[in-house]
Design an enzyme around this catalytic site. Structure first.
Site, PDB file in Angstrom:
ATOM      1  N   LYS A  36      -3.514  -8.390  -0.233  1.00 56.42           N
ATOM      2  CA  LYS A  36      -4.097  -7.095  -0.704  1.00 56.42           C
ATOM      3  C   LYS A  36      -3.071  -6.070  -0.845  1.00 56.42           C
ATOM      4  O   LYS A  36      -1.773  -6.268  -0.423  1.00 56.42           O
ATOM      5  CB  LYS A  36      -5.083  -6.479   0.384  1.00 56.42           C
ATOM      6  CG  LYS A  36      -4.396  -6.078   1.718  1.00 56.42           C
ATOM      7  CD  LYS A  36      -5.635  -5.814   2.861  1.00 56.42           C
ATOM      8  CE  LYS A  36      -4.984  -5.507   4.059  1.00 56.42           C
ATOM      9  NZ  LYS A  36      -6.142  -4.676   4.776  1.00 56.42           N
ATOM     10  N   TYR A 248      19.746  18.416  -2.668  1.00 55.32           N
ATOM     11  CA  TYR A 248      18.647  19.562  -2.371  1.00 55.32           C
ATOM     12  C   TYR A 248      18.980  20.232  -0.914  1.00 55.32           C
ATOM     13  O   TYR A 248      18.784  19.060   0.101  1.00 55.32           O
ATOM     14  CB  TYR A 248      17.319  19.349  -2.480  1.00 55.32           C
ATOM     15  CG  TYR A 248      16.894  18.831  -3.854  1.00 55.32           C
ATOM     16  CD1 TYR A 248      16.831  19.997  -4.781  1.00 55.32           C
ATOM     17  CD2 TYR A 248      16.523  17.491  -4.549  1.00 55.32           C
ATOM     18  CE1 TYR A 248      16.394  19.717  -6.202  1.00 55.32           C
ATOM     19  CE2 TYR A 248      15.838  17.423  -5.589  1.00 55.32           C
ATOM     20  CZ  TYR A 248      15.991  18.555  -6.585  1.00 55.32           C
ATOM     21  OH  TYR A 248      15.500  18.361  -7.868  1.00 55.32           O
TER      22      TYR A 248
HETATM   23  C1  LIG Z   1      -9.555  -7.628   7.583  1.00 53.50           C
HETATM   24  C2  LIG Z   1      -8.215  -8.081   7.565  1.00 53.50           C
HETATM   25  N1  LIG Z   1      -7.767  -9.354   7.669  1.00 53.50           N
HETATM   26  C3  LIG Z   1      -6.448  -9.754   7.817  1.00 53.50           C
HETATM   27  C4  LIG Z   1      -5.440  -8.673   7.504  1.00 53.50           C
HETATM   28  C5  LIG Z   1      -3.973  -9.264   7.795  1.00 53.50           C
HETATM   29  O1  LIG Z   1      -3.415  -8.687   8.869  1.00 53.50           O
HETATM   30  P1  LIG Z   1      -1.796  -9.302   8.947  1.00 53.50           P
HETATM   31  O2  LIG Z   1      -1.232  -8.546   7.862  1.00 53.50           O
HETATM   32  O3  LIG Z   1      -1.606  -8.472  10.506  1.00 53.50           O
HETATM   33  O4  LIG Z   1      -1.652 -10.784   9.220  1.00 53.50           O
HETATM   34  C6  LIG Z   1      -5.738  -7.607   7.365  1.00 53.50           C
HETATM   35  C7  LIG Z   1      -4.531  -6.409   7.494  1.00 53.50           C
HETATM   36  O5  LIG Z   1      -4.858  -5.491   7.383  1.00 53.50           O
HETATM   37  C8  LIG Z   1      -7.111  -6.920   7.452  1.00 53.50           C
HETATM   38  O6  LIG Z   1      -7.223  -5.759   7.127  1.00 53.50           O
END
Ligand SMILES: Cc1ncc(COP(=O)(O)O)c(C=O)c1O
Length: 347
Positions: A36, A248
């Protein structure tokens, strides 16, 4: 994408594959690769391509990312973790995507009776974010789904503090209570994220682990290898005399005559202003960012005027975990804010 830009990301294929195999071996489960938010800034398409033979499923946060994977020819199962706008359900069905449901009411009103719809139920075992909390509601939801043609393929929950044993045991117990007496053959039952796998928090009832951070090698474990590096080029070297200021707000004043290098990247490239004073690496030397970071530029102190090569802003010598400590945040944020316009080169 800045195809011709002077700031670039490299993605180490071997490290990514090593990490994926590590989590599969350690858990003994199938892998839902969490890619994601542009694979936590690493580049979703690049990561998906490298993991093609290791991942059993991809998890993304939005319909847009899921569609992009399909448009680029990825045929593996894709789970969308976040709620989607059900007005676009036809795209979900056409592209054979799996969606997450936390309540039945939306679906009841919008979704046709189709055997193409693939659902994962999210159970809330303590995070108080997405998911269904009440066992009775869950049972009713499953009964309702069974009256429809929809495919109930998965069920899952998420640890909110996988480094805390007390909370996690409580969430495990809750998940098991929610699963009790459900006579249904799920293809996907999943619980563990990176730290949960590392802390052995899986249950025999699950089929998959859902790993993000660990794939990218930026969790606190000696077993994983960092995948991403960020580099930029020095486009200008200049001499700064004692008492002159840099950038800046005249935030940095030279204590002696010195050489500085100007890099064409800044907070528009994910290097937020809090990076001032943090270390970078060039040509065998550690040095630091000086003055306020600009939108598209930043300045570093040069160890000498003849330094050669690209400046490592994140990488082998300057880890995302270390940067996170400097920025008072977590490594997730350090890489996830790297924008998609930066070119990603697989090495
Ligand atoms: C629903 C869900 N599953 C899995 C993960 C993966 O977690 P990680 O990056 O700690 O492995 C996330 C990450 O935010 C998540 O929101």
């Amino acid at each position: 994408m800045d195809k011709y830009g002077l700031t670039y990301i490299t993605i180490n294929r071997d490290h990514l594959l090593h990490n994926a195999r590590y989590f599969k071996n350690k858990s003994g489960k199938k892998l839902i690769a969490v890619i994601k938010s542009n694979a936590y800034g690493h580049g979703m398409l690049e990561v998906a391509q490298i993991l093609n033979d290791e991942a059993d499923c991809y998890a993304v946060d939005s319909l847009d990312y899921a569609l992009s994977l399909r448009e680029h020819g990825f045929t593996k199962p894709i789970l969308i973790l976040n709620p989607i706008d059900l007005n676009y359900l036809d795209l979900v069905l056409e592209n054979d995507l799996m969606i997450t449901v936390s309540s039945l009411s939306d679906l009841q009103n919008t979704v046709p009776d189709t055997n193409k719809l693939k659902l994962h139920i999210k159970v809330d075992t303590g995070m108080n974010r997405f998911g269904i909390k009440c066992k009775q509601e869950l049972d009713e939801m499953i009964q309702y789904i069974k009256t429809k043609n929809w495919q109930l393929v998965g069920i899952y929950t998420h640890y909110h503090s996988p480094n805390n044993e007390v909370y996690s045991k409580h969430q495990q117990k809750r998940f098991l209570e929610m699963l009790q007496n459900i006579e249904h053959d799920f293809t996907y039952v999943h619980l563990c994220s990176t730290s949960a796998v590392l802390n052995d928090l899986d249950l025999p009832e699950t089929t998959h682990v859902r790993v993000g951070l660990g794939l990218y090698g930026i969790c606190d474990s000696p077993e994983v290898k960092p995948v991403l590096s960020l580099y930029s080029k020095i486009v200008l070297k200049k001499n700064v005399s004692v008492e002159e200021t840099v950038g800046y707000g005249a935030n940095y004043q030279a204590k002696e005559d010195m050489w500085i290098g100007v890099l064409p990247c800044g907070y528009a490239d994910g290097i937020i202003r809090h990076n001032t004073n943090r270390k970078v690496y060039i040509d065998g030397h550690y040095t630091e960012i000086i003055g306020n970071v600009c939108m598209n530029a930043l300045m570093i102190k040069l160890p000498h005027p003849d330094v050669k090569g690209d400046v490592e802003l994140i990488g082998e010598h300057v880890s995302a975990l270390e940067i996170a400590r400097h920025l008072n945040t977590i490594s997730y944020e350090v890489t996830t804010i790297l924008p998609s316009h930066l070119k990603r080169i697989i090495i």
